[in-house]
Design an enzyme around this catalytic site. Structure first.
Site, short mmCIF file in Angstrom:
data_model
loop_
_atom_site.label_atom_id
_atom_site.label_comp_id
_atom_site.label_asym_id
_atom_site.label_seq_id
_atom_site.Cartn_x
_atom_site.Cartn_y
_atom_site.Cartn_z
N SER A 65 0.98 -1.23 0.06
CA SER A 65 -0.10 0.11 0.02
C SER A 65 0.75 1.13 0.15
CB SER A 65 -0.96 -0.11 1.21
OG SER A 65 -1.87 1.00 1.36
N ARG B 139 -11.70 6.53 10.65
CA ARG B 139 -11.32 5.05 10.50
C ARG B 139 -12.35 4.20 10.01
NH1 ARG B 139 -7.11 1.68 10.02
NH2 ARG B 139 -7.30 0.07 11.53
N ASP C 92 -8.85 -6.31 -4.11
CA ASP C 92 -8.60 -5.10 -3.79
C ASP C 92 -9.06 -3.83 -4.67
OD1 ASP C 92 -7.36 -2.75 -2.81
OD2 ASP C 92 -5.08 -3.51 -3.02
N HIS D 171 -8.12 -5.09 0.11
CA HIS D 171 -6.74 -4.37 0.29
C HIS D 171 -6.08 -5.10 1.31
CE1 HIS D 171 -3.80 -1.26 -0.35
NE2 HIS D 171 -3.80 -0.98 0.61
N ASP D 172 -6.93 -5.27 2.56
CA ASP D 172 -6.27 -6.02 3.52
C ASP D 172 -5.47 -7.29 3.18
OD1 ASP D 172 -6.62 -4.33 5.69
OD2 ASP D 172 -8.20 -5.74 6.71
#
Lengths: 628, 628
Positions: free
Chosen positions: B167, B237, B331, B364-365
């Protein structure tokens, strides 16, 4: 109260021939309490609405248009005092448009709890004489529909020719069909879903937290503090706006364009930042925070399958309406997969359904935009809907209907709807089917039992289904990936589901069809074994036709060292869609090895049956088989 | 200050054999001012870092790991006082892991402006004796890298064996390669992008607005008000978290699960709501709002192509490092298409690059999670990186390196890197190539000019490329869609790009290769004309080999009425991947009709050339052709 709108097409630059022209909002107040899903009730309420077009004599041409999150009853036309305030679906609704106000009487209604004229949190609570504020109940999609039923009664509309909506509006249309099955003939559910996904709820929750946490929100009672939770509303709208557009579209429109270069501060630098702030700001000017909270909650709550233990199939059991389900490829809010869930449950209930997956770059917003294929499909569908009432009134004459007429017509329509739905339980448009010109179609028809339920894979313009409906009374669905075939099928009143066969038949239940047909498509499939397995899972019998590669002209060309080109296989080796060719002998062996029993086999040449040396002389093979 | 970490593998339950064990953060303070991209400068600054493994004698085995948005220098292992506080990439970094601390000396560093130990907005501004707060400058990825260079010097690391990050960390790795080309041998850019998309910026902007609008933010000087903008941080968040997960994964984890039924209020009802609130709340406990603002701005600003008028190719011109680029299918923050932009620009500069597109459901994680193919590819890549320095030190012995040794080693490594890069400008691993056993490979090799730049479509395990590199000194890339082939190619040191040929060669420039090879894959392609056109666009010459359908055994079987099965075409008609078969005569005609000139043509049978009746006796045809 004027019951019907005074739409006037006219000479204003804002009202070309295709506009409904200047319109006036109307208001209907109901003094009976409305029981709500939450257990609370509203003692009385007002609904704001607009109408376009003319209600016909038997009140059978009415279409209800339901709005989504931030829209209203102002669906089409403009306000005389503000010609720029065009209805949110003006490109869809008007004379000669997809929803043709020359044929249909269209009603737009503002949802309960909104802030555009219907009773909502900013309205005065009769019990206190103050704005409802925090005390306004949470309302659900079902509550909206229950309120809209009162309006329908008031307008003298016993059954809607169609209920239509996009996004949250599509969910309302669904709720209508579930909750009032006898009052909805057709549903157009566009960019909708059977419920919100976890991701959808997540975005809604962030938006709500932004509002709830705004110090100007005052727990929902900001009216009496003469405050507006602008920051919360702005954030909520910014978040929402991101999800309405596709990433692709956002990239095309904004990319990384800067306003005036980098400033190394938190002032807006990129165009997308300014755009979102502007959208958020504009929204905060006119939208009510309490409405936003409640409308997102209504979205979150909507889940007809909750009542049936998660089984959408059972939730749809009462539905009698026919459906058009439309989705858009780049819509990541309510993507095509969600619409497929709707289609699946409708098919499980053997309801009429067609579905289109429109290739558009605009994301969820696409449902509001003018896309030729989209509007053509909707228009073709409405043309079939119009046949439902134009049989009664082939040349609908303008009618200044009065409120008194309504009740009788409702009864008439309700009765009519029963027989019409019964008639339409079959493949619609059967009477339009021409005599077939394809030899394999006539052969297949002989193998189809009367009134059989069939699935036609790669149905093209729907001609086989139409033929089977006419000569065998067959019902069922066609699957077609092509836009032209899909549109032609809808126009012909065939139930057509836009779908890629290569992804299998996973939207269809085991043994749910009498027969699954794959007519001259086998050879173009990438996964032969998968599709044959799937056909025999979904249908009790399978019918497959294909060009015989064993035909002597093919053998002869190969013997001469070239890949064959023939009437049956007209393509060159390099551009042919026919990628898995076989001979009659090959297919015999294939079925034998897979434990299938051939019930019947015909081999044709020039449309006539070949019995001698079929693998040499046959051009086209047709098999009817099942699991042994 | 201890320069090297005291990692101790041990007997704690938290430190199995594969863990680096208990670690201690270290701090390096630099008193020289750091000039920043914004034009401002930091008078002095501290960087927090950790190290794992042992620096070898010539300081050539050091790997820098860069962190993403909310992580830190704590990459692997745990803290003795808090054994649950595992490093954020502990599954990747450790003894025997993909980044093997038995072979590599790994450095994790906290970015400038962070809130975990390096100088940031909460640090004391020496000029005022108060926290920097709003006055802390905006920093960029390039600023971070400039600070990290100081740390590398301090550690005696002249050139990193690799700089790696996911990332935002991947962007730092890119910036290292662009800004300090002589100091980076290899880059692993994982789940990264050449810049943020409009949608990425949009989400960042919403998060920033949530913080900036929080009344507890006090314009960034909340420290002195003893306040924390918790609401803003929580919202930021929550938004971020939605974008880290795929919708699919969120659905699997949460779906529409309720906590305790519906309550018709704005209290959390769905599990996803609770989860997001919890994540947001936890984040607000430890993260600094000013850091969040600055780190999202650093992301927005990152755009190496800005300096070159948007041309990433030119922005990469100085790079000398070799690359592994990894992306993940679900992602949607930095999707595979963004990684393809990186690959394209690297290929345009004829740099070594391999790329993997990992099929993982986690969004994405995924870059933080343990996925076998992902870790295998990274491990295989690092094994090749290790060969770069194990040649010098085949059995790296533990070394307690002192700071004094660094400088000399830097020079050594810098010189070494030049020759190593030169050597590796070709296809790497060439020396591993076995003698080819495929007759067409030997034939193709004869047609390839010495040192030619080639593209091998469907390269499998890379054996043809390895062979061409060995016997012809060829350089270039292979394209391969399969996971096994991709992994094998990386292991063999071949530049392999994981890509579906059916989508064309749009990542490659016109005339950018001497020769484009399609070896025994033509017949499996869906779009024959497209791929041949693309080959001739991208390459000056094309080489194509395919099984000859005209071979007499095929003709004979068809004459007997069955689709042929042979050594060259071993599949059944229904499961064959060979969907566009042709004869030598067909391909001759195809090229003639398309205006192509055949330079050479060979037809083989049992590995030997056939000159008499090749269309009858040939099993395999190989063509070398170009536009006429």
């Amino acid at each position: 109260m004027a019951l019907f709108s005074d739409t006037t097409g006219g000479s204003s630059p804002r009202s070309p021939a295709s506009s409904v022209g200047a319109v006036t909002p109307q208001f209907a107040t109901f003094d009976e309490p409305l029981a709500l899903s939450s257990g609370r009730s509203l003692p009385s309420y007002t609904l704001a609405f607009e109408t376009y077009g003319t209600l016909n004599a038997d009140h059978s041409n009415a279409v209800l248009v339901c709005h989504a999150l931030n829209a209203s009853h102002h669906v089409a036309g403009y306000y005389a005092e503000n010609p720029d305030d065009l209805g949110w679906w003006d490109n869809m609704v008007g004379p000669g448009k997809a929803l043709d106000t020359d044929r249909f009487f269209v009603v737009g209604v503002n949802n309960l709890g909104s802030c555009f004229g219907s009773t909502g949190p900013a309205s005065i609570d009769p019990a206190t004489g103050e704005p409802w504020g925090a005390n306004f109940p949470l309302v659900t999609v079902e509550d909206w529909v229950d309120a809209q039923v009162q309006l329908a009664d008031r307008l003298g509309i016993g059954a809607w020719a169609a209920v239509m909506g996009g996004s949250l509006g599509g969910m309302q249309a669904l709720a209508w069909a579930i909750r009032y099955p006898a009052r909805v003939h057709d549903v157009l559910a566009i960019a909708a879903a059977p419920n919100l996904s976890a991701e959808n709820i997540a975005f809604n929750e962030v938006a709500r937290q932004a509002i709830l946490g705004d110090p100007e929100f005052f727990g929902g009672d900001f009216y009496r503090h003469r405050a507006i939770p602008r920051r919360g509303l702005t954030l909520a709208r910014m978040i929402g706006h991101i999800t309405y557009l596709s990433g692709e579209q956002m990239e095309t429109k904004f990319g990384r364009q800067l306003r005036d270069g980098l400033n190394y501060s938190f002032a807006p630098e990129f165009q997308i930042e300014s755009y979102l702030r502007y959208q958020g700001d504009k929204f905060a000017d006119y939208y009510d925070a309490n409405t936003y909270l409640r409308i997102t909650k209504a979205l979150d709550y909507f889940d007809p399958a909750r009542a049936t233990g998660g089984e959408l199939r059972n939730a749809f059991a009462a539905i009698r309406a026919s459906f058009l389900v439309v989705s858009f490829t780049t819509d990541w809010r309510f993507p095509p997969e969600r619409s497929r869930e709707l289609v699946r449950a409708l098919v499980q209930n053997k309801l009429n359904v067609s579905s289109a997956e429109i290739d558009a770059p605009h994301g969820h917003d696409a449902f509001l935009l003018d896309n030729p294929q989209y509007h053509a499909v909707v228009g073709a569908y409405f043309a079939r809907v119009a046949e439902g009432f134009s049989a009664t009134a082939p040349h609908p004459s303008p009618l200044s209907a009065g409120a008194g007429r309504g009740s009788a017509s409702v009864q008439h329509r309700a009765d009519d709807s029963l027989s019409r739905l019964r008639e339409r339980a079959g493949v619609r448009g059967a009477n339009d089917a021409p005599e077939t010109t394809r030899s394999d179609h006539a052969m297949i028809a002989r193998w189809i039992a009367p009134n059989a339920h069939v699935l036609d894979l790669g149905c093209g313009d729907g001609s086989l289904l139409a033929y089977l409906a006419r000569v065998r009374g067959a019902t069922g669905y066609g699957l077609e990936i092509g836009n032209a075939g899909m549109l032609a099928s809808v126009g012909a009143g065939i139930n057509v589901i836009q779908r890629d066969l290569e992804t299998g038949l996973n939207g269809f239940d085991d043994a749910s069809f009498d027969c699954v047909i794959l007519s001259q498509t086998l050879q173009a499939m990438r996964h032969i074994e998968t599709i044959v397995d799937e056909m025999l899972r979904v249908g009790r019998e399978a019918v497959v036709s294909f060009p015989n590669f064993g035909h002597w002209t093919h053998r002869w060309q190969i013997l001469r060292g070239r890949m064959p080109v023939s009437t049956a296989l007209p393509y060159q080796w390099f551009d042919t869609p026919n990628i898995h060719l076989c001979t009659v002998a090959d297919f015999d062996a294939f079925l034998r090895e897979r434990g299938c029993r051939v019930i019947e086999r015909r081999v044709l040449s020039a449309g006539r049956e070949v019995t001698f040396a079929p693998n040499v002389l046959g051009e086209l093979a047709i098999y009817r088989f099942r699991r042994a």
